[in-house]
Design a protein around this motif. Sequence first.
Motif, PDB file in Angstrom:
ATOM      1  N   THR A   1      -3.348  -2.059  -8.689  1.00  0.00           N
ATOM      2  CA  THR A   1      -4.222  -0.935  -8.970  1.00  0.00           C
ATOM      3  C   THR A   1      -3.939  -0.468 -10.399  1.00  0.00           C
ATOM      4  O   THR A   1      -2.810  -0.645 -10.906  1.00  0.00           O
ATOM      5  CB  THR A   1      -4.003   0.195  -7.955  1.00  0.00           C
ATOM      6  OG1 THR A   1      -5.035   1.161  -8.062  1.00  0.00           O
ATOM      7  CG2 THR A   1      -2.651   0.871  -8.124  1.00  0.00           C
TER       8      THR A   1
ATOM      9  N   PHE B   1       0.853  -1.171   0.000  1.00  0.00           N
ATOM     10  CA  PHE B   1       0.000   0.000   0.000  1.00  0.00           C
ATOM     11  C   PHE B   1       0.899   1.235   0.000  1.00  0.00           C
ATOM     12  O   PHE B   1       2.104   1.130   0.284  1.00  0.00           O
ATOM     13  CB  PHE B   1      -0.894   0.021   1.252  1.00  0.00           C
ATOM     14  CG  PHE B   1      -1.970  -1.031   1.254  1.00  0.00           C
ATOM     15  CD1 PHE B   1      -1.658  -2.365   1.501  1.00  0.00           C
ATOM     16  CD2 PHE B   1      -3.290  -0.701   1.015  1.00  0.00           C
ATOM     17  CE1 PHE B   1      -2.642  -3.347   1.500  1.00  0.00           C
ATOM     18  CE2 PHE B   1      -4.281  -1.669   1.017  1.00  0.00           C
ATOM     19  CZ  PHE B   1      -3.955  -2.986   1.257  1.00  0.00           C
TER      20      PHE B   1
ATOM     21  N   GLN C   1       0.887   5.730   0.837  1.00  0.00           N
ATOM     22  CA  GLN C   1       0.167   6.897   1.334  1.00  0.00           C
ATOM     23  C   GLN C   1       0.981   8.144   1.042  1.00  0.00           C
ATOM     24  O   GLN C   1       2.118   8.283   1.509  1.00  0.00           O
ATOM     25  CB  GLN C   1      -0.098   6.773   2.830  1.00  0.00           C
ATOM     26  CG  GLN C   1      -0.999   7.860   3.379  1.00  0.00           C
ATOM     27  CD  GLN C   1      -1.534   7.543   4.757  1.00  0.00           C
ATOM     28  OE1 GLN C   1      -1.014   6.695   5.471  1.00  0.00           O
ATOM     29  NE2 GLN C   1      -2.609   8.208   5.150  1.00  0.00           N
TER      30      GLN C   1
ATOM     31  N   ARG D   1      -8.499  -5.811  -1.490  1.00  0.00           N
ATOM     32  CA  ARG D   1      -7.734  -4.572  -1.657  1.00  0.00           C
ATOM     33  C   ARG D   1      -7.934  -3.624  -0.484  1.00  0.00           C
ATOM     34  O   ARG D   1      -7.317  -2.559  -0.434  1.00  0.00           O
ATOM     35  CB  ARG D   1      -8.147  -3.867  -2.951  1.00  0.00           C
ATOM     36  CG  ARG D   1      -7.857  -4.668  -4.193  1.00  0.00           C
ATOM     37  CD  ARG D   1      -8.524  -4.088  -5.430  1.00  0.00           C
ATOM     38  NE  ARG D   1      -8.281  -4.932  -6.600  1.00  0.00           N
ATOM     39  CZ  ARG D   1      -7.468  -4.618  -7.583  1.00  0.00           C
ATOM     40  NH1 ARG D   1      -6.836  -3.472  -7.561  1.00  0.00           N
ATOM     41  NH2 ARG D   1      -7.288  -5.438  -8.603  1.00  0.00           N
ATOM     42  N   SER D   2      -8.790  -4.007   0.449  1.00  0.00           N
ATOM     43  CA  SER D   2      -9.088  -3.138   1.576  1.00  0.00           C
ATOM     44  C   SER D   2      -8.030  -3.269   2.653  1.00  0.00           C
ATOM     45  O   SER D   2      -7.716  -4.383   3.092  1.00  0.00           O
ATOM     46  CB  SER D   2     -10.445  -3.487   2.170  1.00  0.00           C
ATOM     47  OG  SER D   2     -10.666  -2.772   3.373  1.00  0.00           O
TER      48      SER D   2
ATOM     49  N   LYS E   1      -3.259  12.406   1.634  1.00  0.00           N
ATOM     50  CA  LYS E   1      -4.128  11.443   0.964  1.00  0.00           C
ATOM     51  C   LYS E   1      -4.320  10.204   1.810  1.00  0.00           C
ATOM     52  O   LYS E   1      -3.549   9.933   2.724  1.00  0.00           O
ATOM     53  CB  LYS E   1      -3.551  11.072  -0.398  1.00  0.00           C
ATOM     54  CG  LYS E   1      -3.499  12.227  -1.386  1.00  0.00           C
ATOM     55  CD  LYS E   1      -3.090  11.741  -2.765  1.00  0.00           C
ATOM     56  CE  LYS E   1      -3.120  12.876  -3.772  1.00  0.00           C
ATOM     57  NZ  LYS E   1      -2.744  12.392  -5.143  1.00  0.00           N
ATOM     58  N   GLU E   2      -5.366   9.453   1.480  1.00  0.00           N
ATOM     59  CA  GLU E   2      -5.618   8.204   2.193  1.00  0.00           C
ATOM     60  C   GLU E   2      -4.663   7.118   1.709  1.00  0.00           C
ATOM     61  O   GLU E   2      -4.142   7.165   0.596  1.00  0.00           O
ATOM     62  CB  GLU E   2      -7.061   7.758   1.963  1.00  0.00           C
ATOM     63  CG  GLU E   2      -8.090   8.676   2.603  1.00  0.00           C
ATOM     64  CD  GLU E   2      -9.501   8.115   2.501  1.00  0.00           C
ATOM     65  OE1 GLU E   2     -10.408   8.702   3.103  1.00  0.00           O
ATOM     66  OE2 GLU E   2      -9.684   7.083   1.829  1.00  0.00           O
ATOM     67  N   ARG E   3      -4.474   6.139   2.572  1.00  0.00           N
ATOM     68  CA  ARG E   3      -3.652   4.989   2.172  1.00  0.00           C
ATOM     69  C   ARG E   3      -4.375   4.230   1.079  1.00  0.00           C
ATOM     70  O   ARG E   3      -5.574   3.961   1.186  1.00  0.00           O
ATOM     71  CB  ARG E   3      -3.403   4.095   3.381  1.00  0.00           C
ATOM     72  CG  ARG E   3      -2.392   3.000   3.153  1.00  0.00           C
ATOM     73  CD  ARG E   3      -2.006   2.333   4.468  1.00  0.00           C
ATOM     74  NE  ARG E   3      -1.418   3.282   5.410  1.00  0.00           N
ATOM     75  CZ  ARG E   3      -0.822   2.914   6.538  1.00  0.00           C
ATOM     76  NH1 ARG E   3      -0.744   1.626   6.863  1.00  0.00           N
ATOM     77  NH2 ARG E   3      -0.325   3.817   7.352  1.00  0.00           N
ATOM     78  N   GLU E   4      -3.648   3.859   0.028  1.00  0.00           N
ATOM     79  CA  GLU E   4      -4.270   3.176  -1.092  1.00  0.00           C
ATOM     80  C   GLU E   4      -3.542   1.883  -1.431  1.00  0.00           C
ATOM     81  O   GLU E   4      -2.331   1.752  -1.246  1.00  0.00           O
ATOM     82  CB  GLU E   4      -4.301   4.081  -2.334  1.00  0.00           C
ATOM     83  CG  GLU E   4      -2.941   4.418  -2.900  1.00  0.00           C
ATOM     84  CD  GLU E   4      -3.033   5.101  -4.270  1.00  0.00           C
ATOM     85  OE1 GLU E   4      -4.120   5.123  -4.878  1.00  0.00           O
ATOM     86  OE2 GLU E   4      -1.995   5.611  -4.722  1.00  0.00           O
TER      87      GLU E   4
END
Length: 125
Positions: A61, A37, A39, A107-108, A43-46
């Motif tokens: 992604t 992941f 970040q 993916r969460s 921004k949010e962690r993606e």
Amino acid sequence: QVQLVESGGGLVQAGGSLRLSCAASGRTFGMYIMGWFRQAPGKEREFVAGISWNGGSTYYTDSVKGRFTISRDNAKNTVHLQMNSLKPEDTAVYYCAADATSTYFSRSYSHYGSWGQGTQVTVSS
């Protein structure tokens, strides 16, 4: 809970490459779903990339498909993220994560119970 330690981050020019590594503790690493992941500031962690327990399935992604490759070596308890053709928008702290309980990929980030400390990747234009 598995312990994770990332390495390999740094500063690179756009178009360059970096290889991130994540070393994991524990005898059952081969049973974990692993993910990377990132970040960026503000921004949010993606989710970036994920890999099944045996490496047979990989997930990315859309923004990194064709540029990043995730792999794992269960004999060495490691997972890697090869990043090519890096772009300034790839700049972020990258985290390795382990899902030791699920039987399906997600993916969460809420599915991942163990996290590394993160490694900074900075891509200059």
